[in-house]
Write a protein that holds these residues in place. Sequence first.
Motif, PDB file in Angstrom:
ATOM      1  N   SER A  60       0.819  -1.220   0.000  1.00  0.00           N
ATOM      2  CA  SER A  60       0.000   0.000   0.000  1.00  0.00           C
ATOM      3  C   SER A  60       0.850   1.266   0.000  1.00  0.00           C
ATOM      4  O   SER A  60       0.405   2.300  -0.489  1.00  0.00           O
ATOM      5  N   THR A  61       2.066   1.196   0.535  1.00  0.00           N
ATOM      6  CA  THR A  61       2.942   2.369   0.566  1.00  0.00           C
ATOM      7  C   THR A  61       4.370   1.930   0.263  1.00  0.00           C
ATOM      8  O   THR A  61       4.963   1.152   1.004  1.00  0.00           O
ATOM      9  N   ILE A  62       4.900   2.458  -0.832  1.00  0.00           N
ATOM     10  CA  ILE A  62       6.237   2.096  -1.289  1.00  0.00           C
ATOM     11  C   ILE A  62       7.138   3.323  -1.195  1.00  0.00           C
ATOM     12  O   ILE A  62       6.803   4.392  -1.697  1.00  0.00           O
ATOM     13  N   LEU A  63       8.284   3.144  -0.549  1.00  0.00           N
ATOM     14  CA  LEU A  63       9.279   4.203  -0.418  1.00  0.00           C
ATOM     15  C   LEU A  63      10.439   3.871  -1.339  1.00  0.00           C
ATOM     16  O   LEU A  63      10.901   2.727  -1.362  1.00  0.00           O
ATOM     17  N   VAL A  64      10.899   4.860  -2.084  1.00  0.00           N
ATOM     18  CA  VAL A  64      12.100   4.665  -2.896  1.00  0.00           C
ATOM     19  C   VAL A  64      13.099   5.756  -2.534  1.00  0.00           C
ATOM     20  O   VAL A  64      12.769   6.935  -2.486  1.00  0.00           O
ATOM     21  N   ILE A  93      10.378  -0.887   0.972  1.00  0.00           N
ATOM     22  CA  ILE A  93      11.425   0.083   0.647  1.00  0.00           C
ATOM     23  C   ILE A  93      12.164  -0.440  -0.577  1.00  0.00           C
ATOM     24  O   ILE A  93      12.571  -1.601  -0.615  1.00  0.00           O
ATOM     25  N   VAL A  94      12.317   0.418  -1.580  1.00  0.00           N
ATOM     26  CA  VAL A  94      13.051   0.068  -2.792  1.00  0.00           C
ATOM     27  C   VAL A  94      14.294   0.947  -2.843  1.00  0.00           C
ATOM     28  O   VAL A  94      14.199   2.166  -2.705  1.00  0.00           O
ATOM     29  N   THR A  95      15.444   0.325  -3.022  1.00  0.00           N
ATOM     30  CA  THR A  95      16.693   1.078  -3.068  1.00  0.00           C
ATOM     31  C   THR A  95      17.658   0.422  -4.045  1.00  0.00           C
ATOM     32  O   THR A  95      17.557  -0.769  -4.313  1.00  0.00           O
ATOM     33  N   GLY A  96      18.568   1.211  -4.559  1.00  0.00           N
ATOM     34  CA  GLY A  96      19.611   0.675  -5.423  1.00  0.00           C
ATOM     35  C   GLY A  96      20.640  -0.077  -4.602  1.00  0.00           C
ATOM     36  O   GLY A  96      20.771   0.126  -3.396  1.00  0.00           O
ATOM     37  N   LEU A 137      13.444  -4.174  -1.162  1.00  0.00           N
ATOM     38  CA  LEU A 137      13.829  -4.654  -2.488  1.00  0.00           C
ATOM     39  C   LEU A 137      15.097  -3.919  -2.906  1.00  0.00           C
ATOM     40  O   LEU A 137      15.100  -2.696  -3.025  1.00  0.00           O
ATOM     41  N   ILE A 138      16.166  -4.670  -3.098  1.00  0.00           N
ATOM     42  CA  ILE A 138      17.433  -4.110  -3.572  1.00  0.00           C
ATOM     43  C   ILE A 138      17.467  -4.310  -5.081  1.00  0.00           C
ATOM     44  O   ILE A 138      17.465  -5.439  -5.566  1.00  0.00           O
ATOM     45  N   VAL A 139      17.496  -3.212  -5.817  1.00  0.00           N
ATOM     46  CA  VAL A 139      17.445  -3.265  -7.276  1.00  0.00           C
ATOM     47  C   VAL A 139      18.859  -3.306  -7.828  1.00  0.00           C
ATOM     48  O   VAL A 139      19.673  -2.429  -7.558  1.00  0.00           O
ATOM     49  N   ARG A 140      19.140  -4.346  -8.597  1.00  0.00           N
ATOM     50  CA  ARG A 140      20.468  -4.507  -9.198  1.00  0.00           C
ATOM     51  C   ARG A 140      20.424  -4.420 -10.721  1.00  0.00           C
ATOM     52  O   ARG A 140      21.449  -4.260 -11.358  1.00  0.00           O
ATOM     53  N   SER A 141      19.243  -4.578 -11.302  1.00  0.00           N
ATOM     54  CA  SER A 141      19.161  -4.621 -12.754  1.00  0.00           C
ATOM     55  C   SER A 141      18.147  -3.614 -13.260  1.00  0.00           C
ATOM     56  O   SER A 141      17.300  -3.131 -12.522  1.00  0.00           O
ATOM     57  N   GLU A 142      18.280  -3.324 -14.534  1.00  0.00           N
ATOM     58  CA  GLU A 142      17.373  -2.382 -15.185  1.00  0.00           C
ATOM     59  C   GLU A 142      15.982  -2.980 -15.276  1.00  0.00           C
ATOM     60  O   GLU A 142      15.813  -4.172 -15.496  1.00  0.00           O
ATOM     61  N   THR A 143      14.977  -2.161 -15.107  1.00  0.00           N
ATOM     62  CA  THR A 143      13.594  -2.576 -15.223  1.00  0.00           C
ATOM     63  C   THR A 143      13.227  -2.708 -16.697  1.00  0.00           C
ATOM     64  O   THR A 143      13.526  -1.817 -17.492  1.00  0.00           O
ATOM     65  N   GLU A 144      12.605  -3.813 -17.045  1.00  0.00           N
ATOM     66  CA  GLU A 144      12.142  -4.004 -18.402  1.00  0.00           C
ATOM     67  C   GLU A 144      10.668  -3.664 -18.458  1.00  0.00           C
ATOM     68  O   GLU A 144       9.875  -4.176 -17.694  1.00  0.00           O
TER      69      GLU A 144
END
Length: 153
Positions: free
Chosen positions: A6-10, A113-116, A144-151
Amino acid sequence: MTFRYSTILVAVDGSDEAKRAFRKAVLLSKDHGAKLILVHIFEPRSTAVVGPAGPHNQTTFPEAEQYAIGMLDEYKELAEKEGASNVTVVLDYGSPKVKIAKDVAQKHNVDLIVTGATGLNAVERFLIGSVSQHITRHASCDVLIVRSETEVK
């Protein structure tokens, strides 16, 4: 049973890694119908090494703060252009490690929480660990630790 955030922080800092995390967070917020919170934690002690013109630009506190505000506004505009419907920006001051994982996430009832994987401050990452590592260990919600480009499909 389907779970929906419901609530996403980036967390954003202008780095390429943060931009990838931002794009993924926008897609997730649209898919889940979630509020999107764009966060930048301004760390005044780092203004001598990170500024609008690059990692070695000597900036003053007001210049760096204005840069952060402009960056958040650009991210918000882009998120809304991409279809995110409920976008909030947060500019706070202090240690990103502590502020993101504890203060901001709890204040806004964040459930993701979404972070690089890495950010701009390579020296701090080498000496005391990355912001994303700290968030993963100390956040009370999913990370969520983002390591790759979003398609985009």
